[in-house]
Design a protein around this motif. Structure first.
Motif, PDB file in Angstrom:
ATOM      1  N   GLN A 188     -58.097  30.959  -1.983  1.00 52.83           N
ATOM      2  CA  GLN A 188     -57.585  29.682  -1.490  1.00 52.83           C
ATOM      3  C   GLN A 188     -58.348  28.506  -2.094  1.00 52.83           C
ATOM      4  O   GLN A 188     -57.769  27.471  -2.416  1.00 52.83           O
ATOM      5  CB  GLN A 188     -57.655  29.626   0.037  1.00 52.83           C
ATOM      6  CG  GLN A 188     -56.657  30.523   0.758  1.00 52.83           C
ATOM      7  CD  GLN A 188     -55.208  30.202   0.391  1.00 52.83           C
ATOM      8  OE1 GLN A 188     -54.819  29.048   0.295  1.00 52.83           O
ATOM      9  NE2 GLN A 188     -54.425  31.253   0.174  1.00 52.83           N
ATOM     10  N   ARG A 191     -56.964  27.948  -5.575  1.00 45.43           N
ATOM     11  CA  ARG A 191     -55.518  27.835  -5.746  1.00 45.43           C
ATOM     12  C   ARG A 191     -55.087  26.499  -6.334  1.00 45.43           C
ATOM     13  O   ARG A 191     -54.243  26.445  -7.241  1.00 45.43           O
ATOM     14  CB  ARG A 191     -54.805  28.065  -4.411  1.00 45.43           C
ATOM     15  CG  ARG A 191     -53.289  28.210  -4.553  1.00 45.43           C
ATOM     16  CD  ARG A 191     -52.656  28.505  -3.218  1.00 45.43           C
ATOM     17  NE  ARG A 191     -52.671  27.354  -2.341  1.00 45.43           N
ATOM     18  CZ  ARG A 191     -51.761  26.367  -2.405  1.00 45.43           C
ATOM     19  NH1 ARG A 191     -50.789  26.410  -3.312  1.00 45.43           N
ATOM     20  NH2 ARG A 191     -51.825  25.347  -1.585  1.00 45.43           N
ATOM     21  N   GLN A 192     -55.633  25.410  -5.840  1.00 45.04           N
ATOM     22  CA  GLN A 192     -55.209  24.106  -6.320  1.00 45.04           C
ATOM     23  C   GLN A 192     -55.470  23.933  -7.811  1.00 45.04           C
ATOM     24  O   GLN A 192     -54.672  23.343  -8.532  1.00 45.04           O
ATOM     25  CB  GLN A 192     -55.910  23.004  -5.523  1.00 45.04           C
ATOM     26  CG  GLN A 192     -55.526  22.951  -4.055  1.00 45.04           C
ATOM     27  CD  GLN A 192     -54.022  22.759  -3.866  1.00 45.04           C
ATOM     28  OE1 GLN A 192     -53.371  22.046  -4.636  1.00 45.04           O
ATOM     29  NE2 GLN A 192     -53.472  23.409  -2.849  1.00 45.04           N
ATOM     30  N   ALA A 196     -51.704  23.964 -10.492  1.00 46.66           N
ATOM     31  CA  ALA A 196     -51.255  22.801 -11.261  1.00 46.66           C
ATOM     32  C   ALA A 196     -50.653  23.201 -12.602  1.00 46.66           C
ATOM     33  O   ALA A 196     -49.687  22.591 -13.065  1.00 46.66           O
ATOM     34  CB  ALA A 196     -52.429  21.846 -11.466  1.00 46.66           C
ATOM     35  N   GLY A 202     -49.995  30.267  -8.617  1.00 43.03           N
ATOM     36  CA  GLY A 202     -50.334  29.448  -7.463  1.00 43.03           C
ATOM     37  C   GLY A 202     -49.578  29.883  -6.220  1.00 43.03           C
ATOM     38  O   GLY A 202     -50.132  29.914  -5.120  1.00 43.03           O
ATOM     39  N   THR A 206     -51.184  31.637  -2.462  1.00 40.95           N
ATOM     40  CA  THR A 206     -51.051  31.148  -1.088  1.00 40.95           C
ATOM     41  C   THR A 206     -51.168  32.298  -0.087  1.00 40.95           C
ATOM     42  O   THR A 206     -51.575  32.100   1.057  1.00 40.95           O
ATOM     43  CB  THR A 206     -49.699  30.440  -0.875  1.00 40.95           C
ATOM     44  OG1 THR A 206     -48.641  31.359  -1.142  1.00 40.95           O
ATOM     45  CG2 THR A 206     -49.577  29.219  -1.793  1.00 40.95           C
TER      46      THR A 206
END
Length: 235
Positions: A188, A191-192, A196, A202, A206
């Motif tokens: 987590q 993930r960001q 992108a 991505g 989650t």
């Protein structure tokens, strides 16, 4: 340049000098050391220490060399894998069972997958195993070279999977994410950054999930067996 030692310990008789130490005892001690410390921790000094009252040099009387010890260890643990019953007749079930038993053995002895391809496959137990698998496959009508190629293919799949699983578990332990909760939390956090540029990854991150190592092993194994079955049917 020093060349690897290709002498075969199987051709060297065990000393018969009335001592309490035996070749089998040396091998059992070496397996115990490698099970605990891995291939990197397998030294003659460590094995001698496990035996308690012998020097590392004393062990060479029984195993010839470090390579000879590895040969003996590999052959010792492969004997844990039951051989197929020629009378059973179901080649696919027999090969699948041997592959799964080999996977289980390689997970018990993580060093096996690291070392099995470093020495000639000429131990008596390994030769019996190979002969039994060839007998199973050639009974289907496959010629000998093709049957041997399938035995090698199956073994590479099993031992490569065992090695990858062991290395991945070691990596997760190193980073402290070797339980499900810690792993999910780490994913987590990343993930960001990943999402992108890589939206599909991505999305997976989650809710990271997927087949466990043994399920991945069996999927690949079934793909290989399906392919072999197709070649047999084509004949």
């Amino acid at each position: 340049m020093v060349k690897p030692d290709l002498r075969l310990v199987w051709l060297s008789p065990e000393p018969d000098d009335g001592r309490r130490l035996t070749r089998a005892a040396v091998v059992r001690a070496a397996v115990s050391v490698a099970d605990e410390a891995g291939a990197a921790g397998l030294t003659m000094a460590a094995v001698a220490g496990r035996l308690g009252e012998y020097s590392a040099m004393a062990l060479y009387r029984y195993v010839d060399s470090k390579d000879g010890l590895v040969d003996l260890m590999l052959d010792h643990v492969v004997a844990e894998v039951p051989l197929p019953d020629p009378a059973a007749g179901d080649w696919r079930a027999q090969l699948r069972e041997v592959a799964l038993d080999s996977w289980a053995m390689a997970r018990r002895h993580v060093w096996y997958a690291q070392l099995v391809h470093t020495r000639p496959p000429l131990g008596p137990n390994l030769l019996r195993r190979t002969e039994a698998l060839l007998r199973t496959l050639t009974a289907t009508g496959l010629d000998l070279p093709e049957a041997l190629s399938y035995v090698q293919m199956l073994d590479r799949h099993v031992y490569a999977a065992a090695l990858a699983d062991a290395e991945e578990r070691a990596m997760l332990r190193t980073y402290g994410v070797d339980d499900d909760g810690a792993f999910a939390a780490a994913v987590q956090e990343l993930r960001q950054v990943v999402a992108a540029r890589h939206p599909l990854l991505g999305r997976w991150m989650t809710a990271p999930e997927g087949p466990a190592a043994e399920e991945q092993l069996t999927r690949g194994l079934d793909f290989l067996l399906d392919g072999i079955a197709g070649r047999i049917a084509a004949r």
